[in-house]
Design a protein around this motif. Sequence first.
Motif, short mmCIF file in Angstrom:
data_model
loop_
_atom_site.label_atom_id
_atom_site.label_comp_id
_atom_site.label_asym_id
_atom_site.label_seq_id
_atom_site.Cartn_x
_atom_site.Cartn_y
_atom_site.Cartn_z
N LEU A 459 0.81 -1.21 0.00
CA LEU A 459 0.00 0.00 0.00
C LEU A 459 0.84 1.26 0.00
O LEU A 459 0.50 2.25 -0.66
N LEU A 481 -8.44 -1.38 -4.17
CA LEU A 481 -8.86 -0.67 -2.96
C LEU A 481 -10.05 -1.35 -2.28
O LEU A 481 -10.19 -1.29 -1.06
N PHE A 484 -8.52 -3.99 -0.10
CA PHE A 484 -8.02 -3.43 1.16
C PHE A 484 -9.17 -3.10 2.10
O PHE A 484 -9.06 -3.27 3.32
N ILE A 488 -9.06 -4.51 6.01
CA ILE A 488 -8.78 -3.67 7.18
C ILE A 488 -9.44 -4.18 8.45
O ILE A 488 -8.80 -4.29 9.50
N THR A 519 -4.43 -1.08 9.04
CA THR A 519 -4.38 -1.15 7.58
C THR A 519 -3.24 -2.08 7.17
O THR A 519 -2.10 -1.87 7.58
N ASP A 551 -2.19 6.43 3.64
CA ASP A 551 -2.04 6.03 2.23
C ASP A 551 -3.35 5.51 1.68
O ASP A 551 -3.74 5.82 0.55
N TYR A 552 -4.04 4.69 2.48
CA TYR A 552 -5.30 4.12 2.01
C TYR A 552 -6.36 5.19 1.80
O TYR A 552 -7.03 5.24 0.75
N GLN A 555 -5.73 7.29 -1.27
CA GLN A 555 -5.96 6.58 -2.52
C GLN A 555 -7.45 6.42 -2.81
O GLN A 555 -7.88 6.48 -3.97
N CYS A 575 -16.02 1.83 0.60
CA CYS A 575 -14.74 1.97 1.29
C CYS A 575 -14.83 2.78 2.58
O CYS A 575 -13.90 2.73 3.40
N ALA A 582 -9.52 2.74 9.75
CA ALA A 582 -8.08 2.92 9.55
C ALA A 582 -7.58 4.17 10.27
O ALA A 582 -6.55 4.14 10.96
#
Length: 837
Positions: A459, A481, A484, A488, A519, A551-552, A555, A575, A582
Motif C-alpha cells: 500500500l 482498494l 483493502f 482492514i 491497515t 495512504d489508504y 488513494q 470503502c 483505519a
Amino acid sequence: MALFGFSAFRSLLKRGSSLKPWSVPAASWSRAFGLPWQQPYTVRYASNLDDGPWHGMPLGGFGAGCIGRSPRGDFNLWNLDGGEHWQGSIPDCQFALFERQGDQVRAHALATAPQTDDSQPELDKPLSSWSWYPASTEQRKTGSYSARYPLSWTHYKGVFAAELVCEAFSPILPGDYRRTSYPLAVFRWQLQNPTSQSLELSLLLSWRNTCGWFTNTDPSASVHFRDDGSPEHSYVPAIGRGEGQCNRWIDQPGLIGVLMEGERADPLAEGQGQWCLAVPDHLPGVEVMRCSRWDPSGDGSELWSSFASEGTIPNSNTAHKSLAGEQTSAALAVKVTLAPGESLEIPVVISWDLPVTAFATGVRDLRRYTDFHGSDGQAAAALAAEALSDWSDWREQIDAWQAPVLAREDLPERLRMALFNELYDLASGGSLWTAARPGDPVGRFGVLECFDYAWYESLDVRLYGSLALLQLWPELDKAVLRSFARAIPAADATPRPIGWYFTQGRGRVEAPRKRAAATPHDLGAPNESPFDATNYTAYQDCNLWKDLASDYVLQVWRTFLLSPNGEDLSFLAECWPAVVQALSYLKRFDVNHDGLPDNGGAPDQTFDDWPLQGVSAYCGALWIAALEAALAMAQRLQLDLGLNTAEEQHQFSGWLEQSRVNFDRLLWNGEYYKIDAESGTPVVMADQLCGDFYARLLGLPSVVADERSRSSLNAVKEACFEGFEGGRLGVANGLCRDGMPLDPKGTHPLEVWTGINFGLAAYYRLMGDATTATAICSAVVNQVYGGGLQFRTPEAITAVKTYRACHYLRAMAIWALWATHTDWQLIPGAERAGSEW
C-alpha cells in the motif's frame, strides 16, 4: 518503411516505388541488436534477483502470464505462473529466415547465438546445426531493438538482402477490461525486397511445448529470510517436464496453425492447457508448412537442414504423446517470392491458454480472460483466431491512446518513452487478475511489490506506483482498494518473527500477523492465499506503521475524484467504513495527544530501514492530507447519499485542527521540515512533504504554506539532488544540508529510489518548477535505460552502479507527471468502463 494495414495484407503483395527506410519510432527505447553492455548495474545484495541486462518488453495481457523477447532476439522471459518469475533462453523458441537470391542462399535464426548455461541442463544445449544472426558490435550494426510499451520493434539490416522488421504487441488497451487480459502476442512481420532481383523468403517460427512447466513443485508457505532481512519463498518450476505432451495441426476459419497440449488433470491444474502458433488461413501466393513435432534435444538438424537449404520444413502432423524424458517442439513456416520493390506483411500469433493459477496447496483461481474464453484450457486457437481477425483494430487503438502523450513536446522525448515503458510491470510484475465474482465486477487484481519482495500491492508503494493504473484502468485500481477495504477489519493473531531485528543482531522478536482495524501493508503473497491472507511481509511489524492508513484514505479519495470514469459514489460508500476504522486505529499512536501519530523508533513507514522517532514530517503530512480527504468523503456521502457522517466529521475536524497547529510548531526549522521531532537526526529528507503533494494534487487544502513548500523543495534540491553526485543519479533519500551523508554506510538515505524521485518530480512540477522536475526524471531515466535496467526497473540505485529490488511497482510513479497535466484524462479509452465486465 511502410507498414501496411490489414486490408493491404489481404491483397498480400504491394508494389511500391518509394518505400521509406526504417527509423526508430518516436519516444521508444532503442539499442543496437545484440550489442553487449559494457558495465550494467548489478545487485546490491547477493540474494536479490539479477538476471542480467538482457530484458525486453513483456508480451501478454495483465494477469495472463507473459513472455518476453530480448534485444538479442531470444525469448527469455517466462512469467507464466501467477506471481512467479523465471528467466531462461529456450533456443528452439525462435523465429528464423531463409533467403535465396539467385545462387546465394542465407539462413539464420533471428537471434544471436545462445549461451551455454550449465545451470539449466533441462533446457538442453544450444542447437549446434543452426546458424545464428550476428550481434552488433561497436563497429557494425546488424539491426536494432526498440520498445514503446506495449509495442516493440526488432529491425534486421545488413545481413540479409531483404530488410525485416518485426513489430510485436499484445492488446494492452486502456479502459478495455477484456482484451487487456488476453494471453497472446501478435508478431507483425514486414519483409521487404529493396534489391533489383527477386528474393525467395521463408519465415519460420519454432516453439517448445511447455505445457505443464509453469507450476511450483515446492509450494511451501514457510517464510525464510534473505541477507537483507526480507522474507522469501522457494519457486521451483517444472521446467523440462515433457511426458504426455502432443502437438497437432489445427485448421479453422481465420487461421492455420499448430496446437500444443499436455497432460490434463480433472480439474485442470496450474500450468496445464494449450499453446497455439497461427497465421491467417487466406494466404494467396504463400506456401504454409507445418511440422507438428521435432526433437529439440539434438543438434536441431531435423528441422534446420531443409530450412537452411531450401526454406522448407518437414510437413508432418504426428500427434502421439511424448514419453518421460522426451521433449517436443513444433514449427510453422511461410514461404513467398518477392519481386524487386515488393513488401509483404504477415501477422503471426502466439497464444496460450493456461487458465488456472495456484497458490498454497489447495488454493487456486481462474485468470480474468476465462470470463470471455472459458476455463477448460482449450481456447488457445480461439484466442489466436480473434487476434488474427482484430489485430489491426487493436493496433489502431494503441496509436490512439498513445497519441496524447506523444504529442506533449513539453515533456522531453526520453520521459515520454519512460511513461510508456514503465507500464511493463502491470504485465510482468507477477500480476494477478482473477475472473469476476460477486463484489468484484472486473475480478481481483494485484501486482507484486517486486519479485524480491513478493507480495501484492504494497500500500505504501502503490501510493506512488498506482497513478498509472488509476489513469488508464481505473476499475482495476478500484478493485485493489476494495480488497483493502475488506482486509482492514480482519485479524490474524498468528505470531511471526520480525526480520529487521535479525539484521540488527537483536534476536527473535515476534508480532501478530494482522491486528483488527490496522491497515495491512499488502494483499498477501503468491505462495499463500492472496487477497484473503494479507500482511505477508515480516521485515517489520506492519501493524505499527504510521503511513499505511493515510495512504489508504488518500488513494480512496484520489480514485473517486480523479477516475476517468467519473465519480463513483457506490465505491466511496463501500470503502468508507474501512476509512473510518483505519484513521481511528492510527490515531491510537498519538502518544502525546498533539493530534499527530508518533513514530516509534523502529522503522515503521515506507522507508522501512530508517528509524524515525516521534512526529515525523513524512507520516505527519500524510496524516493531515488524509484527514482532509476523509472530511471531503464524509461531506459527499452525507450530501449525495444521505449517510449520517456528522460524528466522523466532528471527530476528524478536531484531529485536523490540532494536527495543523502542531505540525509546523514541532517540525519547521526555518528552511525545511525536520525528519522527525525527537531523534535529532540532522538530515534533509527528500520526500518529507509527500502528503502536501497529494493534498495539492487532489485539490484539498495544502498541508503547508506555499512559501514553506518551496523553501523545503529548494533545500531538497540543493542537498539531496545537486549535492549528491552533482544531480547525475537523481535525488538521494536523505543527506545533511551540505550534501554530505550522515552515515557513509547508510542504506535508505544514500539510495536513489526511482519511484520516490518520480513522485517528487511531480511535486516540483505542481509547485511551478518544471525545470527541476525534468532534471530529476531525466537523471533517473538515464540510469535505468542506460544501465541495463530496462523492463526491470529497481526500487533503488546507488552511486556505485548497484541496485536493489528490480521489477519494482513504485517506479510507475512516473505517471504522476502525467497526472499533474490539466488534461491527462484525454487518453482515449481510459474513460470506458468496458462493455464486457
